[in-house]
Design an enzyme around this catalytic site. Structure first.
Site, PDB file in Angstrom:
ATOM      1  N   TYR A 109       0.856  -1.189   0.000  1.00 27.01           N
ATOM      2  CA  TYR A 109       0.000   0.000   0.000  1.00 27.01           C
ATOM      3  C   TYR A 109       0.890   1.237   0.000  1.00 27.01           C
ATOM      4  CZ  TYR A 109      -3.276   3.558   1.698  1.00 27.01           C
ATOM      5  OH  TYR A 109      -4.037   4.699   1.834  1.00 27.01           O
ATOM      6  N   GLU A 194      -3.800   7.548  -3.818  1.00 29.79           N
ATOM      7  CA  GLU A 194      -3.715   6.267  -3.123  1.00 29.79           C
ATOM      8  C   GLU A 194      -3.490   5.151  -4.132  1.00 29.79           C
ATOM      9  OE1 GLU A 194      -6.211   4.467   0.490  1.00 29.79           O
ATOM     10  OE2 GLU A 194      -7.320   4.386  -1.403  1.00 29.79           O
TER      11      GLU A 194
END
Length: 386
Positions: A109, A194
């Site tokens: 991530y 993101e």
């Protein structure tokens, strides 16, 4: 303002961020044709909505033939996809993204966001890719890396190396990717980037397998090319209508409509309603330069919510004059044929004139002297009508 995954990837690719090749499709036939243009033996068909958790909701399909592509696209298009971020009503899928499949060895991530505490951009990374970062933060906060970036110096190679060493990534590739993300964030006036997941391929490279981008609405005038990416079908129609009148509106779940000038005062108004046992139906800031027409538009927006059982107007006249607000309230109440209790609290510039306008209107408007009085009166009005 948010954009779709495929749009975010197109933007990031311009800044050197590696992304898989893909094509957008609006029909099953277009999806098949897109896969043929991409070539290869495996593809992924992805529902395009402004919400995360699409994979868990069945919005991402791995396919291996024209038949499977057509079936996957046909099943998704027109379907209301329900994820953890859409609410029970879900979002209708009006387009799918056909993307070449890749060899995934590992998922991580990576995100760039704004840290309100430090007033700086912050790099957020975790080895738990593919999961919602909120879940990781709740159950394994030690697995999240956070690196703030000094605005005076900007991004530096050591930022990328720290992330690379922390996640076990190739330092050169990670540094280049993070540099691209940082440049995209600043040059496009983003509010969030993101990458979840960022994958390590079987060959050891990095690939942004998914991408989410949000932008600062206040800076869109500088980026007409970003404004052109807006998908109004993905936005709340009431909030869109509010934006046309320069109103800041967010729908909530309560039954007391609020019209306030100033974001801070609006938040305090919602708080005092809750404190007295009520529930606000919306956040609505009419701004410091509200006109009679804008106030009328605000009333119409509030009353468009069938859950609203009463309205509280809370105005502090600094830049905004109380008499102008009062004229707008009276005009709006008459135009929309007001059918719910209305409590108005005015204070500040021309307050006496504003109160006189309300008193002489002949309308059933209850005046409040202060914050506490306004909250008590609006709660009582709701209870009486129950």
């Amino acid at each position: 303002m948010n954009i779709h995954e495929y749009q975010a990837k197109e933007l990031l690719a311009k800044f050197g961020v590696p992304v898989p090749r893909g094509a957008i499709a609006y029909t099953a036939a277009e999806a098949v044709e897109a896969a043929r243009r991409l070539g290869g033996e495996r593809w992924v068909v992805k529902a395009q909505i402004h919400a995360g958790g699409r994979g868990k909701a069945g919005g991402v399909k791995l396919v291996r033939s024209d038949t499977e592509i057509a079936e996957a696209a046909g099943a998704l298009l027109g379907r209301h996809l329900v994820t953890a971020q859409t609410g029970p009503a879900g979002r209708e899928v009006k387009r799918v993204y056909v993307e070449e499949a890749c060899d995934i060895a590992r998922e991580v991530y990576l995100a760039l966001s704004i840290d309100r505490d430090s007033g700086r951009l912050v790099l957020i990374a975790s080895g738990e890719g593919g999961m919602e970062i909120e879940e990781v933060a709740a159950h394994s906060p030690d697995k999240i890396l956070r690196i703030t970036i000094d605005p005076a110096s900007g991004i530096e190679p050591f930022h990328g190396r720290r992330i690379a060493f922390g996640l076990g990534l190739d330092p050169k590739a990670a540094t280049a990717l993070i540099d691209g993300l940082y440049r995209a964030f600043n040059e496009l006036d983003a509010a969030l980037i993101e990458i979840n997941p960022l994958v390590v391929t079987g060959a050891g490279g990095l690939l942004a397998l998914d991408a989410k981008m949000g932008f600062d609405d206040n800076a869109l005038f500088r980026h007409p090319e970003i404004e052109a990416l807006r998908d109004e079908d993905e936005e709340d129609p009431t909030e869109l209508e509010a934006a046309k009148h320069a109103l800041n509106y967010v729908k909530l779940d309560g039954n007391i409509g609020c019209m306030v000038n100033g974001a801070g005062l609006a938040m305090a108004t919602m708080d005092i309603i809750k404190l007295n046992g009520g529930s606000p139906a919306n956040f609505l800031d009419v701004g410091g330069g509200a006109t009679r027409e804008r106030v009328t538009a605000a009333f119409k927006l509030i009353l468009a919510d069938p859950n609203v059982e009463a309205i509280l107007v809370n105005i502090f006249g600094g830049i905004m004059r109380c008499d102008v607000i009062a004229e707008g309230v009276v005009s709006a109440a008459r135009e929309v044929n007001l059918h719910v209790p209305l409590v108005v609290r005015l204070e500040g510039t021309n307050v006496e004139l504003g109160r006189k306008i309300l008193q002489q209107s002949g309308l059933p408007i209850a005046a409040a002297e202060n914050f506490a009085d306004a909250a008590k009166k609006i709660i009582a009005a709701v209870q009486e009508g129950a």
